[in-house]
Design a protein around this motif. Structure first.
Motif, PDB file in Angstrom:
ATOM      1  N   THR A   1       0.844  -1.186   0.000  1.00 34.18           N
ATOM      2  CA  THR A   1       0.000   0.000   0.000  1.00 34.18           C
ATOM      3  C   THR A   1       0.885   1.243   0.000  1.00 34.18           C
ATOM      4  O   THR A   1       1.798   1.370   0.827  1.00 34.18           O
ATOM      5  CB  THR A   1      -0.923   0.029   1.226  1.00 34.18           C
ATOM      6  N   LEU A   2       0.614   2.148  -0.945  1.00 36.07           N
ATOM      7  CA  LEU A   2       1.387   3.371  -1.083  1.00 36.07           C
ATOM      8  C   LEU A   2       0.543   4.558  -0.658  1.00 36.07           C
ATOM      9  O   LEU A   2      -0.604   4.708  -1.110  1.00 36.07           O
ATOM     10  CB  LEU A   2       1.833   3.559  -2.533  1.00 36.07           C
ATOM     11  N   SER A   3       1.098   5.416   0.197  1.00 36.81           N
ATOM     12  CA  SER A   3       0.443   6.670   0.570  1.00 36.81           C
ATOM     13  C   SER A   3       1.069   7.794  -0.243  1.00 36.81           C
ATOM     14  O   SER A   3       2.303   7.872  -0.369  1.00 36.81           O
ATOM     15  CB  SER A   3       0.624   6.946   2.060  1.00 36.81           C
ATOM     16  N   LEU A   4       0.227   8.674  -0.803  1.00 38.07           N
ATOM     17  CA  LEU A   4       0.704   9.799  -1.588  1.00 38.07           C
ATOM     18  C   LEU A   4       0.528  11.100  -0.818  1.00 38.07           C
ATOM     19  O   LEU A   4      -0.284  11.192   0.102  1.00 38.07           O
ATOM     20  CB  LEU A   4      -0.035   9.882  -2.921  1.00 38.07           C
ATOM     21  N   ALA A   5       1.290  12.105  -1.220  1.00 35.78           N
ATOM     22  CA  ALA A   5       1.263  13.397  -0.528  1.00 35.78           C
ATOM     23  C   ALA A   5      -0.109  14.051  -0.585  1.00 35.78           C
ATOM     24  O   ALA A   5      -0.458  14.838   0.303  1.00 35.78           O
ATOM     25  CB  ALA A   5       2.317  14.319  -1.128  1.00 35.78           C
ATOM     26  N   ASP A   6      -0.897  13.747  -1.614  1.00 33.01           N
ATOM     27  CA  ASP A   6      -2.226  14.362  -1.734  1.00 33.01           C
ATOM     28  C   ASP A   6      -3.306  13.606  -0.975  1.00 33.01           C
ATOM     29  O   ASP A   6      -4.491  13.923  -1.094  1.00 33.01           O
ATOM     30  CB  ASP A   6      -2.620  14.483  -3.206  1.00 33.01           C
ATOM     31  N   GLY A   7      -2.903  12.578  -0.204  1.00 33.32           N
ATOM     32  CA  GLY A   7      -3.857  11.832   0.600  1.00 33.32           C
ATOM     33  C   GLY A   7      -4.352  10.546  -0.027  1.00 33.32           C
ATOM     34  O   GLY A   7      -5.019   9.742   0.645  1.00 33.32           O
ATOM     35  N   GLN A   8      -4.050  10.313  -1.285  1.00 41.53           N
ATOM     36  CA  GLN A   8      -4.483   9.067  -1.931  1.00 41.53           C
ATOM     37  C   GLN A   8      -3.749   7.863  -1.345  1.00 41.53           C
ATOM     38  O   GLN A   8      -2.626   7.970  -0.868  1.00 41.53           O
ATOM     39  CB  GLN A   8      -4.187   9.109  -3.430  1.00 41.53           C
ATOM     40  N   ARG A   9      -4.396   6.713  -1.460  1.00 40.43           N
ATOM     41  CA  ARG A   9      -3.743   5.439  -1.154  1.00 40.43           C
ATOM     42  C   ARG A   9      -3.902   4.531  -2.369  1.00 40.43           C
ATOM     43  O   ARG A   9      -5.001   4.370  -2.899  1.00 40.43           O
ATOM     44  CB  ARG A   9      -4.362   4.772   0.079  1.00 40.43           C
ATOM     45  N   LEU A  10      -2.783   3.976  -2.815  1.00 40.41           N
ATOM     46  CA  LEU A  10      -2.781   3.082  -3.971  1.00 40.41           C
ATOM     47  C   LEU A  10      -2.286   1.716  -3.543  1.00 40.41           C
ATOM     48  O   LEU A  10      -1.400   1.611  -2.684  1.00 40.41           O
ATOM     49  CB  LEU A  10      -1.877   3.636  -5.070  1.00 40.41           C
ATOM     50  N   LYS A  11      -2.837   0.686  -4.148  1.00 39.99           N
ATOM     51  CA  LYS A  11      -2.408  -0.672  -3.853  1.00 39.99           C
ATOM     52  C   LYS A  11      -1.758  -1.296  -5.081  1.00 39.99           C
ATOM     53  O   LYS A  11      -2.186  -1.073  -6.219  1.00 39.99           O
ATOM     54  CB  LYS A  11      -3.597  -1.524  -3.386  1.00 39.99           C
ATOM     55  N   THR A  12      -0.721  -2.088  -4.821  1.00 41.25           N
ATOM     56  CA  THR A  12      -0.017  -2.780  -5.892  1.00 41.25           C
ATOM     57  C   THR A  12       0.450  -4.129  -5.377  1.00 41.25           C
ATOM     58  O   THR A  12       0.707  -4.288  -4.178  1.00 41.25           O
ATOM     59  CB  THR A  12       1.174  -1.936  -6.389  1.00 41.25           C
ATOM     60  N   ARG A  13       0.547  -5.096  -6.268  1.00 42.79           N
ATOM     61  CA  ARG A  13       1.017  -6.409  -5.823  1.00 42.79           C
ATOM     62  C   ARG A  13       2.524  -6.427  -5.612  1.00 42.79           C
ATOM     63  O   ARG A  13       3.026  -7.120  -4.724  1.00 42.79           O
ATOM     64  CB  ARG A  13       0.615  -7.465  -6.852  1.00 42.79           C
ATOM     65  N   ARG A  14       3.245  -5.667  -6.430  1.00 46.80           N
ATOM     66  CA  ARG A  14       4.704  -5.618  -6.325  1.00 46.80           C
ATOM     67  C   ARG A  14       5.160  -4.182  -6.560  1.00 46.80           C
ATOM     68  O   ARG A  14       4.484  -3.401  -7.247  1.00 46.80           O
ATOM     69  CB  ARG A  14       5.377  -6.529  -7.363  1.00 46.80           C
ATOM     70  N   LEU A  15       6.342  -3.843  -6.024  1.00 45.68           N
ATOM     71  CA  LEU A  15       6.840  -2.474  -6.118  1.00 45.68           C
ATOM     72  C   LEU A  15       8.316  -2.478  -6.501  1.00 45.68           C
ATOM     73  O   LEU A  15       9.106  -3.273  -5.983  1.00 45.68           O
ATOM     74  CB  LEU A  15       6.683  -1.768  -4.766  1.00 45.68           C
ATOM     75  N   ILE A  16       8.689  -1.566  -7.406  1.00 42.31           N
ATOM     76  CA  ILE A  16      10.091  -1.337  -7.752  1.00 42.31           C
ATOM     77  C   ILE A  16      10.358   0.153  -7.584  1.00 42.31           C
ATOM     78  O   ILE A  16       9.664   0.979  -8.194  1.00 42.31           O
ATOM     79  CB  ILE A  16      10.406  -1.772  -9.194  1.00 42.31           C
ATOM     80  N   ALA A  17      11.331   0.515  -6.760  1.00 42.61           N
ATOM     81  CA  ALA A  17      11.637   1.919  -6.480  1.00 42.61           C
ATOM     82  C   ALA A  17      12.931   2.315  -7.181  1.00 42.61           C
ATOM     83  O   ALA A  17      13.994   1.753  -6.909  1.00 42.61           O
ATOM     84  CB  ALA A  17      11.748   2.157  -4.976  1.00 42.61           C
TER      85      ALA A  17
END
Length: 406
Positions: A182-198
């Motif tokens: 689960t990713l939190s964004l600066a604008d308050g959104q929350r996004l979900k992803t199965r995998r993450l690459i930074a």
């Protein structure tokens, strides 16, 4: 819910997105970029050099990726008509000590399988009449490219293949669970992803830290300040002209670079930046300063490199000192030739003991992969880095069957 989310719209992030989208065309893949456009930081603010890999330790990821990256970059630019040229690079020794160092670099380059050849003083004067030096080392394959244009073409190919790019998406939190991230964004959104690459460059330690992967290192920003030479010097050199670097320092020194736009720049120097993403001389970020001050490795590396740091600061403060550094191998330059040009900031990973990390650093958790350190030659190496991340994703994320990937 996306299958794979990639954070970072620089050349490494976009190359990785394209590579993974092509490998698994059925996956939902999204790139999150916190700026309004791509490649606004390290990718769009470097000297544009396609490096050959002369400097890097044999067997290191840098040496391998750079050698492969030169070929891959030239191939990509040729196929998609991205501006580039292989004008060659000359390392120029101006003292007996630098001649000794040049001999060591020659040996290292050959161990890395590179095509280089020595240049005598007489030949140096013939092929570069405006350059003063005792001897040189020529790397014919080294070149220059428009990395910003390369990123834009990669992004076009990525979205045409089904990928998605979201701008103004500043990730401020990462929470990993057994089944998703689960990713939190600066604008308050929350996004979900199965995998993450930074692939987050100057903020790599912050995102890695959210996943428990940055206890022993931090990003310390170093500003590289460039000048553009006056138009009368657009033809002053035929090659890229580099000094022989000090092997105890991670930076290559002030060099003359032919640019794709037809002009020549000199730089960069390397001064400590007081902000990660503010490029003016007075740019300061209290958050970034506090983070550096709290990290013990920062003070240790500052102490170990105090003398060279003070020299770089003096060159930054006094333009005439900067000029003298250039005149060592290009004596015809005058103060009025140094005209303004955008600066850049390099993300340099520093370990807790104060050691500057020279090689690429990639770490992972069960559902995330982080490129923690990707300094120069990351732009040259972007395609091999992307291929490496693709293989890591296949192994870690079990993406073996594109038809039934997750």
């Amino acid at each position: 819910m996306t299958d794979i989310t990639i954070i970072g719209g620089g050349i490494v992030g976009i190359a990785t997105a394209l590579e993974i989208q092509r490998a698994w065309p059925g996956l939902a893949i999204r790139v999150l970029e916190k700026e309004q456009a791509l490649a606004l930081h390290q990718t769009g603010r470097n000297s544009g050099v396609i490096h050959a890999g002369i400097y890097y330790a044999p067997g290191s990821l840098k040496a391998e990726f750079c050698r492969r990256g030169l070929e891959a970059t030239v191939r990509f630019c040729t196929e998609y008509q991205v501006p580039f040229t292989q004008c060659g690079k000359l390392l120029v020794a101006t003292s007996p000590l630098e001649e000794e160092r040049l001999a060591t670099l020659t040996d290292r380059a050959r161990k890395n399988g590179l095509n280089v050849r020595p240049v005598s003083g007489a030949e140096l004067r013939e092929i570069e009449p405006n350059i003063a030096g005792r001897v040189g080392l020529l790397s014919p394959a080294t070149g220059i490219a428009d990395y910003g244009a390369m990123v834009r073409k990669m992004a076009e190919l990525f979205t045409a293949a089904g990928g998605e790019i979201t701008h103004e998406a500043d990730v401020t939190g990462i929470v990993e669970s057994p089944n998703e991230v689960t990713l939190s964004l600066a604008d308050g959104q929350r996004l979900k992803t199965r995998r993450l690459i930074a692939c987050s460059g100057l903020n790599a330690d912050r995102l890695a830290g959210m996943c428990g992967l940055a206890d022993d290192f931090a990003i310390v920003p170093f500003k590289g300040e460039y000048y553009r030479l006056a138009a009368r010097h657009d033809e002053i050199v035929n090659h890229l002209i580099y000094p022989v670097p000090d092997p105890d320092l991670p930076f290559l020194g002030i060099h003359l670079t032919r640019m794709i736009g037809g002009y020549v720049t000199v730089g960069p120097n390397a001064v400590l930046s007081l902000a990660r993403e503010k490029y003016g001389k007075l740019g300061v970020s209290p958050r970034d300063l506090t983070a550096m001050a709290r990290f013990p490795g920062f003070w240790r590396t500052l102490g170990a490199n105090l003398s060279s740091g003070l020299t770089e600061m003096a060159n930054s403060t006094f333009r005439r000192r900067y000029l003298r550094a250039c005149q060592r191998y290009c004596p015809s330059l005058e103060l009025s030739d140094l005209q303004p040009h955008p600066s850049g900031i390099r993300a340099q990973a520093v370990m807790r003991d104060g050691t500057l990390l020279h090689d690429f650093l990639i770490r992972n958790t069960a559902r995330t992969i982080h490129i923690c350190n990707a300094p120069s030659p990351a732009a040259t190496s972007a395609i091999p880095i992307a291929e490496h991340i693709r293989n890591e994703a296949a192994r870690l994320f079990e993406l073996k069957d594109p038809a039934n990937a997750l």
